[in-house]
Design a protein around this motif. Sequence first.
Motif, PDB file in Angstrom:
ATOM      1  N   THR A  16       0.815  -1.220   0.000  1.00  0.00           N
ATOM      2  CA  THR A  16       0.000   0.000   0.000  1.00  0.00           C
ATOM      3  C   THR A  16       0.849   1.271   0.000  1.00  0.00           C
ATOM      4  N   THR A  17       1.964   1.264   0.733  1.00  0.00           N
ATOM      5  CA  THR A  17       2.858   2.430   0.761  1.00  0.00           C
ATOM      6  C   THR A  17       4.265   1.931   0.513  1.00  0.00           C
ATOM      7  N   ARG A  18       4.906   2.492  -0.493  1.00  0.00           N
ATOM      8  CA  ARG A  18       6.200   1.977  -0.919  1.00  0.00           C
ATOM      9  C   ARG A  18       7.357   2.772  -0.345  1.00  0.00           C
ATOM     10  N   ASP A  19       8.461   2.065  -0.098  1.00  0.00           N
ATOM     11  CA  ASP A  19       9.775   2.700  -0.023  1.00  0.00           C
ATOM     12  C   ASP A  19      10.020   3.672   1.120  1.00  0.00           C
ATOM     13  N   TYR A  20       9.952   3.187   2.348  1.00  0.00           N
ATOM     14  CA  TYR A  20      10.578   3.924   3.434  1.00  0.00           C
ATOM     15  C   TYR A  20      12.038   3.465   3.466  1.00  0.00           C
ATOM     16  N   ILE A  21      12.939   4.315   3.025  1.00  0.00           N
ATOM     17  CA  ILE A  21      14.364   3.940   3.023  1.00  0.00           C
ATOM     18  C   ILE A  21      14.851   3.932   4.472  1.00  0.00           C
ATOM     19  N   THR A  22      15.532   2.871   4.880  1.00  0.00           N
ATOM     20  CA  THR A  22      16.060   2.791   6.251  1.00  0.00           C
ATOM     21  C   THR A  22      17.569   2.580   6.196  1.00  0.00           C
ATOM     22  N   SER A  23      18.218   2.639   7.379  1.00  0.00           N
ATOM     23  CA  SER A  23      19.683   2.573   7.406  1.00  0.00           C
ATOM     24  C   SER A  23      20.202   1.275   6.793  1.00  0.00           C
ATOM     25  N   ASN A  24      19.446   0.192   6.908  1.00  0.00           N
ATOM     26  CA  ASN A  24      19.933  -1.077   6.355  1.00  0.00           C
ATOM     27  C   ASN A  24      18.940  -1.708   5.389  1.00  0.00           C
ATOM     28  N   GLY A  25      18.202  -0.894   4.662  1.00  0.00           N
ATOM     29  CA  GLY A  25      17.312  -1.465   3.651  1.00  0.00           C
ATOM     30  C   GLY A  25      16.096  -0.613   3.398  1.00  0.00           C
ATOM     31  N   VAL A  26      14.958  -1.287   3.267  1.00  0.00           N
ATOM     32  CA  VAL A  26      13.734  -0.551   2.931  1.00  0.00           C
ATOM     33  C   VAL A  26      12.534  -1.218   3.605  1.00  0.00           C
ATOM     34  N   LEU A  27      11.536  -0.415   3.929  1.00  0.00           N
ATOM     35  CA  LEU A  27      10.289  -0.916   4.512  1.00  0.00           C
ATOM     36  C   LEU A  27       9.177  -0.720   3.494  1.00  0.00           C
ATOM     37  N   GLN A  28       8.463  -1.796   3.187  1.00  0.00           N
ATOM     38  CA  GLN A  28       7.311  -1.728   2.282  1.00  0.00           C
ATOM     39  C   GLN A  28       6.069  -2.039   3.097  1.00  0.00           C
ATOM     40  N   LEU A  29       5.088  -1.144   3.084  1.00  0.00           N
ATOM     41  CA  LEU A  29       3.886  -1.359   3.892  1.00  0.00           C
ATOM     42  C   LEU A  29       2.849  -2.163   3.117  1.00  0.00           C
ATOM     43  N   LEU A  30       2.233  -3.118   3.812  1.00  0.00           N
ATOM     44  CA  LEU A  30       1.210  -3.988   3.234  1.00  0.00           C
ATOM     45  C   LEU A  30      -0.147  -3.664   3.844  1.00  0.00           C
ATOM     46  N   ASP A  31      -1.187  -4.307   3.293  1.00  0.00           N
ATOM     47  CA  ASP A  31      -2.501  -4.153   3.927  1.00  0.00           C
ATOM     48  C   ASP A  31      -2.797  -5.275   4.903  1.00  0.00           C
ATOM     49  N   SER A  32      -1.949  -6.323   4.918  1.00  0.00           N
ATOM     50  CA  SER A  32      -2.158  -7.420   5.876  1.00  0.00           C
ATOM     51  C   SER A  32      -0.819  -8.132   6.069  1.00  0.00           C
ATOM     52  N   PRO A  33      -0.647  -8.810   7.222  1.00  0.00           N
ATOM     53  CA  PRO A  33       0.652  -9.438   7.478  1.00  0.00           C
ATOM     54  C   PRO A  33       0.856 -10.688   6.621  1.00  0.00           C
ATOM     55  N   LEU A  34       2.115 -11.010   6.366  1.00  0.00           N
ATOM     56  CA  LEU A  34       2.446 -12.247   5.654  1.00  0.00           C
ATOM     57  C   LEU A  34       2.435 -13.404   6.653  1.00  0.00           C
ATOM     58  N   ASN A  35       2.295 -14.612   6.122  1.00  0.00           N
ATOM     59  CA  ASN A  35       2.330 -15.797   6.973  1.00  0.00           C
ATOM     60  C   ASN A  35       2.935 -16.955   6.176  1.00  0.00           C
ATOM     61  N   PRO A  36       3.944 -17.627   6.746  1.00  0.00           N
ATOM     62  CA  PRO A  36       4.598 -18.708   5.998  1.00  0.00           C
ATOM     63  C   PRO A  36       3.644 -19.859   5.685  1.00  0.00           C
ATOM     64  N   ASN A  37       2.519 -19.931   6.391  1.00  0.00           N
ATOM     65  CA  ASN A  37       1.555 -21.001   6.100  1.00  0.00           C
ATOM     66  C   ASN A  37       0.713 -20.693   4.870  1.00  0.00           C
ATOM     67  N   THR A  38       0.724 -19.471   4.412  1.00  0.00           N
ATOM     68  CA  THR A  38      -0.129 -19.116   3.264  1.00  0.00           C
ATOM     69  C   THR A  38       0.717 -18.633   2.092  1.00  0.00           C
ATOM     70  N   THR A  39       1.859 -19.281   1.957  1.00  0.00           N
ATOM     71  CA  THR A  39       2.791 -18.859   0.908  1.00  0.00           C
ATOM     72  C   THR A  39       2.223 -19.064  -0.496  1.00  0.00           C
ATOM     73  N   ASN A  40       1.177 -19.909  -0.618  1.00  0.00           N
ATOM     74  CA  ASN A  40       0.588 -20.129  -1.941  1.00  0.00           C
ATOM     75  C   ASN A  40      -0.579 -19.207  -2.245  1.00  0.00           C
ATOM     76  N   SER A  41      -0.952 -18.340  -1.287  1.00  0.00           N
ATOM     77  CA  SER A  41      -2.100 -17.478  -1.570  1.00  0.00           C
ATOM     78  C   SER A  41      -1.682 -16.366  -2.529  1.00  0.00           C
ATOM     79  N   ARG A  42      -2.642 -15.937  -3.304  1.00  0.00           N
ATOM     80  CA  ARG A  42      -2.389 -14.932  -4.346  1.00  0.00           C
ATOM     81  C   ARG A  42      -3.448 -13.835  -4.227  1.00  0.00           C
ATOM     82  N   PRO A  43      -3.233 -12.707  -4.916  1.00  0.00           N
ATOM     83  CA  PRO A  43      -4.235 -11.641  -4.833  1.00  0.00           C
ATOM     84  C   PRO A  43      -5.617 -12.176  -5.179  1.00  0.00           C
TER      85      PRO A  43
END
Length: 476
Positions: A307-334
């Motif tokens: 939803t919001t791109r590219d907060y540059i940080t000291s060691n990389g970047v932060l990309q904001l999502l609308d919901s958290p990721l979960n390793p159990n739902t790695t196959n879900s798609r938009p």
Amino acid sequence: MSNWWTYLAFLALAACGLTADQDVLTILRQQSGIGSFTGLLEQDGDLVDILNQGTFSVIVPDDQAMSDFIANNPNITSDANAVRALLQYHIANGTHPSATFGLQPLFVPTLLTDTNYTNVTGGQVVELSTDNSQPAVISGVKAVSRVQEAVSDHRDTYAGVVRKNDLIQWQQDIFYLGGLIHIVDSVLTIPLSFPATITKAGLTDLIALLNKGGWLNPSSPAVTIVNTLSDLTVFAPNSSQFGASFTGWDGLSATDLLSIFKYSISQRNVQYSSEFKNNSKVPTLDGISATMTEVNNGFYVDASHITTRDYITSNGVLQLLDSPLNPNTTNSRPFSGHISSSPSSDGGSGGLSAAAGAGIGIALGVLILGGALIVVLYIRTKRRRRAGMGDVQRLDGESRERVIYHSDADGPPPTYELETKSVVDGGRGGTRTHVFDLQHPPNPPSPLEIDGIERSRINITIEGSPPRHLGFQARY
Ligand SMILES: *[C@@H]1O[C@H](CO)[C@@H](O)[C@H](O)[C@H]1NC(C)=O
Ligand SMILES: *[C@@H]1O[C@H](CO)[C@@H](O)[C@H](O)[C@H]1NC(C)=O
Ligand SMILES: *[C@@H]1O[C@H](CO)[C@@H](O)[C@H](O)[C@H]1NC(C)=O
Ligand SMILES: *[C@@H]1O[C@H](CO)[C@@H](O)[C@H](O)[C@H]1NC(C)=O
Ligand SMILES: *[C@@H]1O[C@H](CO)[C@@H](O)[C@H](O)[C@H]1NC(C)=O
Ligand SMILES: *[C@@H]1O[C@H](CO)[C@@H](O)[C@H](O)[C@H]1NC(C)=O
Ligand SMILES: *[C@@H]1O[C@H](CO)[C@@H](O)[C@H](O)[C@H]1NC(C)=O
């Protein structure tokens, strides 16, 4: 779009300037209103040498910006490391004309590599973009530094009176020996750590979620991960649905929670939005990959929308999502509804969509701009060669050059022709009119040109499908 072409014209003006062969300090000292930054740079001979030997874009805050910054950071000038880091962060690798800002996401490494300030391989980056369609440089916590307009109010005050009639004339792209100078209206913010960025940006829902995961606890491995690893991309939501009232993780073990955390972070190639690719795998610290998908110009990680791109940080970047990721739902798609709403299934339409047309326009613009840069270099070399000949009228008359621009490594390079004409109106000392034409042979008919009276107007013509033609003219 019309501004865009104005910048292109500035590029042409700059190309004709006689200043491009001079070293960075000479050029900086010629500009009024930037003495404060120039003064700091002068004290760092190594940096000046690097600037004169390489190809850089120097981002120079004006004096007002510097005095605001020093008022807020009074101790900076007594900390040599901090001053050096600040200067280094204002020097971006490569030449980047302001006309190219915002055409596509652009994250350019700077000379800042000091690990007290950054852990990004190749140097901390700045984003070259636009703000309200003005070229701008975006730095830490999305701080916006706007590239100064060509003409700006003199901001010096004398006895409290602003001298409105004094104007400082700045070009958006000032050439020096090794590259370009852009004058901006605020000092860049050296990107902060992830925790400091989240705090300063007011991402309070994200802070609440991090607390739910137990990751704010100083003893959590999460703290070590974000503070010590380099080249990280963090994908995380800042959404009230996943804030203080979120219960979806209740009852999960510390191991599961840490697995969620690690699955939300990618290491190595930092995923700035310029790196987003449809159908690409995003390797995570959890050992498995998430999948990035593009739908309707939006990018998704698994099923979560960025939803919001590219907060540059000291060691990389932060990309904001609308919901958290979960390793159990790695196959879900938009959600498939997003995909079916795409108009592309309707084949056989006659013309280009507006978006596609704009895309082609921009691509053509970039292509021509690339050509223009080569032309600039060509003219510079030519000028150097002719320098000793005392040829005062050297730009007058007509010339034709062939410019080869490699847009595609595989295909044959298209050849563009540059035609230049120069006419002095009203004899010596009168206004000189320069015409630059870039065209793809076979030559189309002569372009529309500006009438002889107006002082400042840019006229651009692109005629149809190939052979295409772009002409522009500058009077000064
Ligand atoms: C700034 O310098 C002053 C005087 O040397 C000192 O008292 C103060 O603590 C310093 N502030 C910071 C933030 O380091
Ligand atoms: C600038 O970029 C070029 C090409 O990516 C690279 O070879 C060079 O080392 C970089 N220069 C600096 C000073 O980082
Ligand atoms: C990092 O900071 C420390 C303490 O301020 C200093 O001693 C050290 O020289 C700095 N490192 C670099 C690479 O500047
Ligand atoms: C993050 O969440 C807070 C609290 O809801 C909100 O005020 C803020 O605007 C959000 N920021 C972004 C960039 O989403
Ligand atoms: C960079 O990494 C080192 C080693 O992990 C760490 O000590 C340092 O604090 C980090 N610097 C920044 C700015 O994150
Ligand atoms: C993933 O699913 C397994 C099996 O249902 C469950 O035990 C585990 O807690 C889940 N992990 C996460 C991170 O939700
Ligand atoms: C992204 O890839 C998917 C799967 O191949 C495809 O259906 C979709 O149209 C692509 N999206 C774009 C914007 O190209």
